[in-house]
Scaffold this motif. Sequence first.
Motif, mmCIF file in Angstrom:
data_model
loop_
_atom_site.group_PDB
_atom_site.id
_atom_site.type_symbol
_atom_site.label_atom_id
_atom_site.label_comp_id
_atom_site.label_asym_id
_atom_site.label_seq_id
_atom_site.Cartn_x
_atom_site.Cartn_y
_atom_site.Cartn_z
ATOM 1 N N LYS A 201 0.815 -1.225 0.000
ATOM 2 C CA LYS A 201 0.000 0.000 0.000
ATOM 3 C C LYS A 201 0.846 1.272 0.000
ATOM 4 N N ILE A 202 1.944 1.268 0.748
ATOM 5 C CA ILE A 202 2.756 2.483 0.859
ATOM 6 C C ILE A 202 3.811 2.570 -0.242
ATOM 7 N N CYS A 203 4.436 1.448 -0.560
ATOM 8 C CA CYS A 203 5.549 1.468 -1.518
ATOM 9 C C CYS A 203 5.145 1.042 -2.924
ATOM 10 N N GLY A 204 3.967 0.447 -3.043
ATOM 11 C CA GLY A 204 3.484 0.070 -4.365
ATOM 12 C C GLY A 204 4.188 -1.113 -4.986
ATOM 13 N N SER A 205 4.772 -1.989 -4.178
ATOM 14 C CA SER A 205 5.434 -3.175 -4.717
ATOM 15 C C SER A 205 5.092 -4.383 -3.860
ATOM 16 N N THR A 206 5.366 -5.570 -4.375
ATOM 17 C CA THR A 206 5.114 -6.791 -3.622
ATOM 18 C C THR A 206 6.423 -7.302 -3.026
ATOM 19 N N ALA A 211 12.099 -9.103 -3.218
ATOM 20 C CA ALA A 211 13.055 -10.172 -2.915
ATOM 21 C C ALA A 211 13.719 -10.699 -4.186
ATOM 22 N N SER A 212 12.975 -10.753 -5.281
ATOM 23 C CA SER A 212 13.516 -11.289 -6.537
ATOM 24 C C SER A 212 14.742 -10.517 -6.998
ATOM 25 N N ALA A 304 21.675 -12.342 4.085
ATOM 26 C CA ALA A 304 20.714 -11.339 4.553
ATOM 27 C C ALA A 304 20.453 -10.361 3.411
ATOM 28 N N LEU A 305 19.183 -9.972 3.257
ATOM 29 C CA LEU A 305 18.781 -8.947 2.290
ATOM 30 C C LEU A 305 18.213 -7.768 3.058
ATOM 31 N N TYR A 306 18.543 -6.573 2.617
ATOM 32 C CA TYR A 306 18.029 -5.360 3.245
ATOM 33 C C TYR A 306 17.399 -4.486 2.158
ATOM 34 N N VAL A 307 16.124 -4.165 2.338
ATOM 35 C CA VAL A 307 15.407 -3.348 1.355
ATOM 36 C C VAL A 307 14.959 -2.055 2.039
ATOM 37 N N THR A 308 15.315 -0.932 1.441
ATOM 38 C CA THR A 308 15.008 0.379 2.026
ATOM 39 C C THR A 308 14.304 1.261 1.012
ATOM 40 N N TRP A 309 13.188 1.858 1.441
ATOM 41 C CA TRP A 309 12.453 2.801 0.597
ATOM 42 C C TRP A 309 12.594 4.210 1.172
#
Length: 337
Positions: A201-206, A211-212, A304-309
């Motif tokens: 809802k906030i970032c517009g992605s799944t 992760a892909s 480890a994966l780190y995702v930042t918006w």
Amino acid sequence: MTRRLPRGEVGYGRDGPKLHTALFEVWDGRCHSCWQSKLFIDTQVDHIIPRGISDADLREAIRRHGLPADFHVDRPRNLALICGDCNRKKSNRVFPQARSYTELLDTALKHEREVIRLVRQQATANAVAKSLTRAATANLHDDRTRDAFLQHAPAVVRSLALLDEDKVDFLADRSFVLDEQWPVSLSLDACGRTVQTIVEKICGSTLTDVASDGLTDLVSRIKDDVEAAFHQKGSEDASWTPVDINYLALTVAITNFGRHGDHLKVDFKGTCDVEFIAAAAQSNKWGDDLVQLDAWGSVDCEFALYVTWNLTVGDNPYGRVTHTITNSYNSLEVSRS
């Protein structure tokens, strides 16, 4: 070993259905290989070290994995839950000496006491326990059984919530396929499902799209490292074919989530099990002919994966993805043919 277990011991064969049910519970209904959540009917009991192993190979496996001298392949410490698809694939792979199987055997050992307890508990279960066990292990591929389950199971869940609401949480399977061929296991608990909703809802992605991207970069990095290692094992004049992925399985889970100022961050952790193959031609030691090199490599790692918006940027659906490998074990072989 394939000799019979002492009388009274819990093990494969004599405790068949009870053992399968116990393993399904302690492994949380997940296949140990692809790590995907499965229906009971789609799972099997897996011998981590195969039942048909030769005596010589078994002695070597016992030595390599630090197992006790009285190790028996039919005891629960050598048993795990596996899905039918992975069990069929496993028969074509060389595995008992791999380090990843030491870790798997360690996990089975941690579960052993609880598996034995559950098997023996089933033998003295009352009518309610037996009925619930039958429901949990029912063939939900059957239309009538599935309809009955959907009709009556919600009442059981409501009663469970009244007794202990923490036990009502469940894992939702959000597994997906990477690059149209490689399985990625992603399961979400209540917190993970909340994160999924916020990201959408906030970032517009799944979460799977996010992760892909990180997983593709991770596998590419591992592949480059393996390719460099292969080249070091050949001579300077060796002409290598591109490195191909022969097998790849990934598991991912959310470990942390939060907002930091103008940024939203989701942390993932996971495991990667990948095999590579390649070939090369190089001059023989006399320089008058070519020899063929066949290369095989496997990598088992934790990452480890780190995702930042950046929430101040209007159109930023995929965020910034970084990754790090936290633990890795490599096995590389190059042979001449």
